[in-house]
Design an enzyme around this catalytic site. Sequence first.
Site, short mmCIF file in Angstrom:
data_model
loop_
_atom_site.label_atom_id
_atom_site.label_comp_id
_atom_site.label_asym_id
_atom_site.label_seq_id
_atom_site.Cartn_x
_atom_site.Cartn_y
_atom_site.Cartn_z
N CYS A 1 0.97 -1.26 -0.06
CA CYS A 1 0.18 -0.23 -0.15
C CYS A 1 0.84 1.17 0.25
O CYS A 1 1.88 0.71 0.17
CB CYS A 1 -0.93 -0.48 1.07
N LYS B 1 4.36 -1.63 -7.28
CA LYS B 1 5.59 -1.28 -7.72
C LYS B 1 7.27 -1.85 -6.86
O LYS B 1 8.24 -2.89 -7.69
CB LYS B 1 5.83 0.18 -8.01
C1 AGP Z 1 9.45 -5.76 -12.49
O1 AGP Z 1 8.57 -5.30 -13.92
C2 AGP Z 1 8.42 -6.31 -11.45
N1 AGP Z 1 7.83 -4.79 -11.51
C3 AGP Z 1 9.28 -7.26 -9.98
O2 AGP Z 1 9.66 -8.27 -11.08
C4 AGP Z 1 10.26 -6.18 -10.34
O3 AGP Z 1 10.99 -6.08 -11.04
C5 AGP Z 1 10.94 -7.80 -8.64
O4 AGP Z 1 9.06 -6.94 -7.59
C6 AGP Z 1 11.35 -6.40 -7.62
O5 AGP Z 1 11.78 -5.10 -7.68
P1 AGP Z 1 12.79 -4.36 -7.43
O6 AGP Z 1 13.58 -4.31 -8.11
O7 AGP Z 1 12.46 -3.01 -6.40
O8 AGP Z 1 13.68 -5.18 -5.85
#
Ligand code: AGP
Length: 606
Positions: free
Chosen positions: A2, A601
């Site tokens: 969130c 994200k």
């Molecule tokens: C990638 O497009 C996704 N949003 C997701 O796989 C992301 O790369 C993953 O959650 C890792 O996030 P981070 O690089 O912020 O650790």
Amino acid sequence: MCRIFAACLKDGKVSPILKTGLKRLEYGGYDSAGMATIDNGNLEIKKGVGKIDEVDRIVNFESLNGNIGIAHNRWATHGYPSITNAHPLTDCTGEIAVVHNGVIENFLELKEELIKNGHEIKSRTDTEVVAHLVEEEVKKGNDLVKACLKAIKRVEGSYALAIIYSKEPDKIVLIRKESPLYLGIGKDGNFASSDPVAFVDKTNLMIPLEDYELAVITPYYYKIYSIKDEKEILRNPVEIDIKPQMIEKGGYPHYMLKEIFEQPISLYYAINVQRLYLNAIAEPMSRSKVNFLIGAGTSYHSCLAGSYMYSKISGLATIPVVASEFIQQYGNTLDPDTSLLLVSQSGETADVLKVASYARMKASTVMSITNVVSSTITRLSRLYLVQQAGPEIGVAATKTYTSQLLIHLLLALEIGKKREKINENEYNEYYTKIRSIPKAAEFVLKSTDQKAKQAAEMLKDYTHIFYLGRGINTATAFEGRLKMLEIAYIPSSAFSAGESKHGPIALIEKNTPVIFIAPKDESRKVILGNIMEIKSRGGKIITLGTNDDRELKEVSDFYIDMPEADELITPILYILPLQLIAYYTAVLKGLDPDKPRNLAKSVTVE
Ligand code: AGP
């Protein structure tokens, strides 16, 4: 995943500012949204299910009066999306409101105790128990700050909390453990947010809260306390490295397209990360007995590609591992001779943070690459490098991926020099190639954009797409596939092309689309054989290959011309058309590439 946002102004209505801030945080979660303000000693709440604009059309957030308030975007972890479960949540009196990002692990036990003490728990969320715990402490005669300091000691789990109380209408209490929380210190008032992007147009001064800290902000001052000993902590604000104009879409229809086309700039910034920090990280890596590269999702894919760079340039064996599997798979092997390079653009991914804490306990060297200054991972790392790619708002990682790849390449060069695997000449030659990457990326984005749109047109109605690559571009296949499935929702599979005959080829039927990443590198010969295996079974061959590769063009049904490039630079360039293809496919399907369903994200829960 969130997001919370809080603001208290010296003057004026806070609801429009809270709404703008929520919109900027929308990438973090949006199955419901809500806001609470205090107006003339009364707590007023508006909330609903859906994205912010959808909820706003029903409740009209800006009709809330008052100069102080809290707001929330929800990505459900406990309790399905509903108005009752939407934040803010209140206590029995309706005078205390709470918004929360994180997971309260002992909420069931707390809930039972509170119900026994006569509280009426209205929602199925974990968060609501906090409002009632604070209510109990206020009833004992504590003021809001004291009540929160006492109440939070009962809570286990992760949290970024913002709490207001209508009887103390000038204060907002913020509490942080594991979930990110930043104060914004402005001249017209003070703010708090899960991500500074929410208040970056109001102030360029922020204070990241640490774990087990409680802050109180009013329009005029802020104070920070340690939850453990309740002593005040003095901490000055730091400059935010995000400019307001970086937040807006810059004329693009979606943040994702803006960020795809920003890559020449973000790659330029990656090349110019401080050599001092590169060296500082390269040092322990070059000396360690074992080197792990750890990440989740796209960041893991950068580790996979990086492992080829470290071995080919510096003769260093590194082990790329998915963060969520690491402790089970390798936890027992950690010791002081082990280095871990954690890669996380948000610096808040729970799976990655868990590895960091575990490895620190084993006295291993924990280092990280992240895109967010003062994110939690930086505080768990002995050394860290900030990618400087600028805020990435689109949920799908694009510019931060290519920026991570480039930083792996720079590190591999530094380690290669330290381990005397490359001489000064070779080192300088490689740097010259690296300096040309931003220009090459700009060329590829422009020259393949049209073809990417055509490919999207061709692929959008398929129900399964294959991505195959070899060598370092196995990672490119994995990343291209992730983009397609996470924003266009087309089931896709990715394999090292050599694996296709060990099973996946059973799925190939007439017209099955197979995307090959096939630059002119050492795997070029064998990948032609893989293409022929697929072609002979009726597969539709879509190839990304060097622009003068006549042989490949002849066997392909659709060909995207790519410039010649050093093998270790190809993952940075070849992912660009695949990002565009996924983006255009999503748009053609009427989807919102910035906010793919079920995704956030950064995944701040395990
Ligand atoms: C990638 O497009 C996704 N949003 C997701 O796989 C992301 O790369 C993953 O959650 C890792 O996030 P981070 O690089 O912020 O650790």
